[in-house]
Design a protein around this motif. Structure first.
Motif, PDB file in Angstrom:
ATOM      1  N   TYR A  44      12.664 -26.943  31.958  1.00 48.95           N
ATOM      2  CA  TYR A  44      12.918 -25.748  30.769  1.00 48.95           C
ATOM      3  C   TYR A  44      14.721 -25.422  31.156  1.00 48.95           C
ATOM      4  CZ  TYR A  44      12.832 -22.166  27.868  1.00 48.95           C
ATOM      5  OH  TYR A  44      13.100 -20.547  27.013  1.00 48.95           O
ATOM      6  N   GLN A  45      14.955 -24.655  32.069  1.00 46.60           N
ATOM      7  CA  GLN A  45      15.778 -24.235  32.199  1.00 46.60           C
ATOM      8  C   GLN A  45      17.519 -25.416  31.731  1.00 46.60           C
ATOM      9  OE1 GLN A  45      16.925 -20.935  31.909  1.00 46.60           O
ATOM     10  NE2 GLN A  45      15.040 -19.970  33.117  1.00 46.60           N
ATOM     11  N   ALA A  46      16.698 -26.449  32.606  1.00 51.69           N
ATOM     12  CA  ALA A  46      17.482 -27.738  32.093  1.00 51.69           C
ATOM     13  C   ALA A  46      18.133 -28.070  30.832  1.00 51.69           C
ATOM     14  CB  ALA A  46      17.802 -28.523  33.554  1.00 51.69           C
ATOM     15  N   THR A  47      17.231 -27.905  30.286  1.00 59.05           N
ATOM     16  CA  THR A  47      17.118 -28.267  28.692  1.00 59.05           C
ATOM     17  C   THR A  47      17.832 -27.265  27.882  1.00 59.05           C
ATOM     18  OG1 THR A  47      15.135 -30.025  29.228  1.00 59.05           O
ATOM     19  CG2 THR A  47      15.499 -29.113  26.518  1.00 59.05           C
ATOM     20  N   SER A  48      19.202 -27.504  27.095  1.00 56.46           N
ATOM     21  CA  SER A  48      19.986 -26.742  26.058  1.00 56.46           C
ATOM     22  C   SER A  48      19.284 -27.811  24.884  1.00 56.46           C
ATOM     23  CB  SER A  48      21.143 -27.790  25.947  1.00 56.46           C
ATOM     24  OG  SER A  48      20.972 -29.246  25.752  1.00 56.46           O
ATOM     25  N   LEU A  49      19.425 -26.728  24.540  1.00 53.21           N
ATOM     26  CA  LEU A  49      19.412 -26.541  22.544  1.00 53.21           C
ATOM     27  C   LEU A  49      19.539 -27.719  21.804  1.00 53.21           C
ATOM     28  CD1 LEU A  49      17.899 -24.878  20.159  1.00 53.21           C
ATOM     29  CD2 LEU A  49      19.938 -24.030  19.421  1.00 53.21           C
ATOM     30  N   ASP A  50      20.878 -28.395  22.545  1.00 49.74           N
ATOM     31  CA  ASP A  50      21.376 -29.533  21.713  1.00 49.74           C
ATOM     32  C   ASP A  50      20.402 -31.033  22.201  1.00 49.74           C
ATOM     33  OD1 ASP A  50      23.714 -28.724  20.252  1.00 49.74           O
ATOM     34  OD2 ASP A  50      25.003 -28.650  22.417  1.00 49.74           O
TER      35      ASP A  50
END
Length: 210
Positions: A44-50
């Motif tokens: 989750y944390q490593a996944t960006s909105l982009d």
């Protein structure tokens, strides 16, 4: 034992309906599965909105209009994953096999020893986020509770007393979640199967409680 005896009253996320301005042929359920894949691979944390908008083929405005937030998408993805797994487990429990055979089938389906090092999406999310995410923690308790209750019901069918069925169900869940964690750490499938086989010790005696 309370997690099995007093099941959570968790209410599933109400997903936002698609609105005007979304891409043509956009299907929210398909976009959610695309998001699930990204979260599963990256966390989750490593996944960006982009990362999410690219995988879901959405502009930022469409993303916010349809799903609301990154956290809302993650919650919906976890619920989707857990609900589909639980439906499979319920089908196994209802199949025409003995209760103990059904328990073994349920444990094997959860552990997925041949599934590689990605781990279980549900366990991954709970491990990463539940300590500081009340919504995910609540859903985690709900899902563990219903899974434990399913296993306990099978154990009662097999002749365990209700109290012992609850105790053994908790121990079996701990064993299978530990197996998942070791799978993610890279333990080979044969070793994972050996660990999972220890479930037999918890299923062998319907009268003795440690």
């Amino acid at each position: 034992m309370s997690i099995l005896i007093h099941q959570s009253t968790y209410s599933h996320t109400q997903q936002t309906s698609p609105v005007m301005g979304r891409p043509r042929q956009f299907v929210p359920a398909e976009a959610l599965r695309d998001a699930l894949k990204v979260f599963w691979e990256q966390g989750y944390q490593a996944t960006s909105l982009d990362d999410l908008t690219a995988a879901m083929h959405l502009s930022r405005s469409s993303f916010y209009a349809c799903f609301g937030s990154k956290h809302a998408v993650m919650m919906a993805a976890v619920e989707l994953y857990a609900d589909e797994l639980f439906a499979r487990l319920e089908a196994m429990a209802a199949a025409s096999m003995s209760a103990l055979e059904a328990v073994h089938a349920v444990l094997a389906a959860i552990a997925e020893v041949d599934a590689g090092r990605r781990g279980c999406f549900f366990v991954n999310c709970v491990t990463e986020l539940a300590p500081h995410d009340p919504a995910l923690a609540a859903f985690g308790q709900y899902h563990v509770g219903r899974t434990g209750a399913l296993i306990a019901g099978l154990l009662e069918r097999a002749g365990f007393t209700p109290e012992l069925a609850q105790t053994r169900a908790v121990a079996l869940l701990a064993l299978v979640i530990g197996t998942i964690t070791l799978r993610k750490a890279g333990l080979p499938a044969p070793e994972l199967l050996t660990i999972l086989s220890q479930a037999q010790l918890l299923l062998a005696d319907t009268t003795f409680s440690t």
